[in-house]
Write a protein that holds these residues in place. Sequence first.
Motif, PDB file in Angstrom:
ATOM      1  N   GLY A   1       0.498  -1.298  -0.258  1.00 13.43           N
ATOM      2  CA  GLY A   1       0.085   0.322   0.529  1.00 13.43           C
ATOM      3  C   GLY A   1       0.441   1.373  -0.042  1.00 13.43           C
ATOM      4  N   GLY A   2       2.221   1.136   0.371  1.00 10.73           N
ATOM      5  CA  GLY A   2       2.892   2.169   0.364  1.00 10.73           C
ATOM      6  C   GLY A   2       2.885   3.185  -0.754  1.00 10.73           C
ATOM      7  N   GLU A   3       3.627   4.723  -0.894  1.00 12.88           N
ATOM      8  CA  GLU A   3       3.917   5.346  -1.800  1.00 12.88           C
ATOM      9  C   GLU A   3       5.129   5.489  -2.458  1.00 12.88           C
ATOM     10  OE1 GLU A   3       2.216   9.489  -1.253  1.00 12.88           O
ATOM     11  OE2 GLU A   3       0.396   8.925  -0.624  1.00 12.88           O
ATOM     12  N   GLN A   4       5.978   4.372  -2.182  1.00 12.17           N
ATOM     13  CA  GLN A   4       7.055   4.335  -2.467  1.00 12.17           C
ATOM     14  C   GLN A   4       8.137   5.729  -1.778  1.00 12.17           C
ATOM     15  OE1 GLN A   4       8.567   1.096  -4.152  1.00 12.17           O
ATOM     16  NE2 GLN A   4       6.377   0.443  -3.586  1.00 12.17           N
TER      17      GLN A   4
ATOM     18  N   LEU B   1      -5.699   4.319  10.440  1.00  8.32           N
ATOM     19  CA  LEU B   1      -7.158   3.869  10.288  1.00  8.32           C
ATOM     20  C   LEU B   1      -7.592   4.873   8.437  1.00  8.32           C
ATOM     21  CD1 LEU B   1      -8.845   3.830  13.439  1.00  8.32           C
ATOM     22  CD2 LEU B   1      -8.057   2.265  12.123  1.00  8.32           C
ATOM     23  N   GLU B   2      -6.862   5.759   8.542  1.00  6.53           N
ATOM     24  CA  GLU B   2      -7.728   6.487   7.627  1.00  6.53           C
ATOM     25  C   GLU B   2      -6.997   5.911   6.286  1.00  6.53           C
ATOM     26  OE1 GLU B   2      -8.561  11.442   7.986  1.00  6.53           O
ATOM     27  OE2 GLU B   2      -6.327  10.665   7.627  1.00  6.53           O
ATOM     28  N   HIS B   3      -5.758   5.490   6.038  1.00  7.94           N
ATOM     29  CA  HIS B   3      -4.803   4.596   4.528  1.00  7.94           C
ATOM     30  C   HIS B   3      -4.859   3.355   5.116  1.00  7.94           C
ATOM     31  CE1 HIS B   3      -4.351   8.789   3.336  1.00  7.94           C
ATOM     32  NE2 HIS B   3      -4.075   8.912   4.296  1.00  7.94           N
TER      33      HIS B   3
ATOM     34  N   ALA C   1       1.368  11.341   7.833  1.00  7.42           N
ATOM     35  CA  ALA C   1       1.332  10.360   6.649  1.00  7.42           C
ATOM     36  C   ALA C   1       2.013  10.014   5.896  1.00  7.42           C
ATOM     37  CB  ALA C   1       0.175  10.609   6.336  1.00  7.42           C
ATOM     38  N   ASP C   2       3.894  10.457   5.774  1.00  9.26           N
ATOM     39  CA  ASP C   2       4.260  10.676   5.595  1.00  9.26           C
ATOM     40  C   ASP C   2       5.385   9.859   6.518  1.00  9.26           C
ATOM     41  OD1 ASP C   2       7.050  11.663   4.002  1.00  9.26           O
ATOM     42  OD2 ASP C   2       7.949  12.100   5.880  1.00  9.26           O
ATOM     43  N   TYR C   3       5.684   8.966   7.817  1.00 12.31           N
ATOM     44  CA  TYR C   3       5.654   8.751   8.149  1.00 12.31           C
ATOM     45  C   TYR C   3       5.310   7.206   7.494  1.00 12.31           C
ATOM     46  CZ  TYR C   3       7.655  11.911  12.027  1.00 12.31           C
ATOM     47  OH  TYR C   3       7.937  12.732  11.852  1.00 12.31           O
ATOM     48  N   TYR C   4       4.112   6.981   7.478  1.00  8.98           N
ATOM     49  CA  TYR C   4       3.900   5.857   7.159  1.00  8.98           C
ATOM     50  C   TYR C   4       3.504   5.528   5.858  1.00  8.98           C
ATOM     51  CZ  TYR C   4       1.023   5.592  11.754  1.00  8.98           C
ATOM     52  OH  TYR C   4       0.814   6.197  12.845  1.00  8.98           O
ATOM     53  N   GLY C   5       4.545   6.655   4.867  1.00  7.64           N
ATOM     54  CA  GLY C   5       4.457   6.597   3.823  1.00  7.64           C
ATOM     55  C   GLY C   5       2.748   7.218   2.364  1.00  7.64           C
ATOM     56  N   TYR C   6       2.003   7.455   3.130  1.00  8.30           N
ATOM     57  CA  TYR C   6       1.184   7.717   2.893  1.00  8.30           C
ATOM     58  C   TYR C   6       0.849   9.863   2.457  1.00  8.30           C
ATOM     59  CZ  TYR C   6      -0.930   2.840   2.490  1.00  8.30           C
ATOM     60  OH  TYR C   6      -0.629   1.773   2.563  1.00  8.30           O
TER      61      TYR C   6
END
Length: 335
Positions: free
Chosen positions: A37-40, A79-81, A169-174
């Motif tokens: 799922g992440g944005e690389q 939870l959003e992502h 969100a950046d920490y999570y990749g989103y």
Amino acid sequence: MNATIARRRGYGLDRRRFLGGLAGAAATLGLTACGAGGEQPAGSGDTRRIQHPLGSTEIPNDPRRVIALDPGPALQVALEHGVPLVASATLGTKPDVPKYLPKSKQDFEHLGFEPPDPESLAELNPDLIVGHQTSLADNYEVLSQLSNVVAYENTRDNVEWQQSCLTVADYYGYRKRQQELIDRYAERAAEVKRAHADVLGKTRIALLRFTTDELRIVTDSVIFPSRVLSDCGVRRSESSAAADKGDTYNSLSLEQVSRLADADALIYFGGGGAFEGEQVNSTFTNYTEGTLWQRLPAVRAGKVFEVPQNSWWDGYSATAANKIVDELTEVLRKL
């Protein structure tokens, strides 16, 4: 494992259990790849280095076992992502995770509102731990020995909620997807401002919070619900101005309730976070049954509206902001 794991019992970690937690976390990191799922995010290999308020940390690009140490952005953005949580701090209310948030794709431990025991966190083998700097400051060094730990700043640090959510969100990749959520919220808020311009132009509103021991005016400040009201074009009463720069609330004693006479409408909620229902209810009764409250123009005009504390106070995400927009719209239709 129980739905709520052990609370703070001291911070001495059993050596065998602590090393086991380290080994499990390392194994998880070793298996991590750019997957579902992440944005690389930019970085070499499967990890990247992050500068954050408490230090510099190497984190996985695609975390698979995340612990969120606050029920605000750390949990809500996850939870959003669809971030794979293994545990998270939760509210002291029922439900302890607001129902307006997306449901987690997997079960996770509900840690409650109080700081958890690091030893118990080690047993979960996290590959990433996220929390605001206040929740992490005392135990950052201890937690950093068992996993990758990153902190973010929030309104306590005079940081806007959108920036806090983008950082998490950046920490999570989103980060890109989070910006899209924030942009859609901004469009909705602007539409409310246009659609209700007439009512908003002639109405001054005060936002109130009943706590366990007093009534507070939520000031027109950086705090989350105030920013949403501003985005929607709500004009605040003069009594909503911060007494001192940076104050997020003004306390009102029973004898000071008449200060709210400058508001055409009152929006209120009770509690928040570690909600103490009976005490908050008692505070509400003490204030609202008083003569000064009953004489307020907004009260006499029937323009007093209760809203849910789990969105207006405990919310801290684009999803929560949209929920406030929904609830504010219902109020504006009644004015």
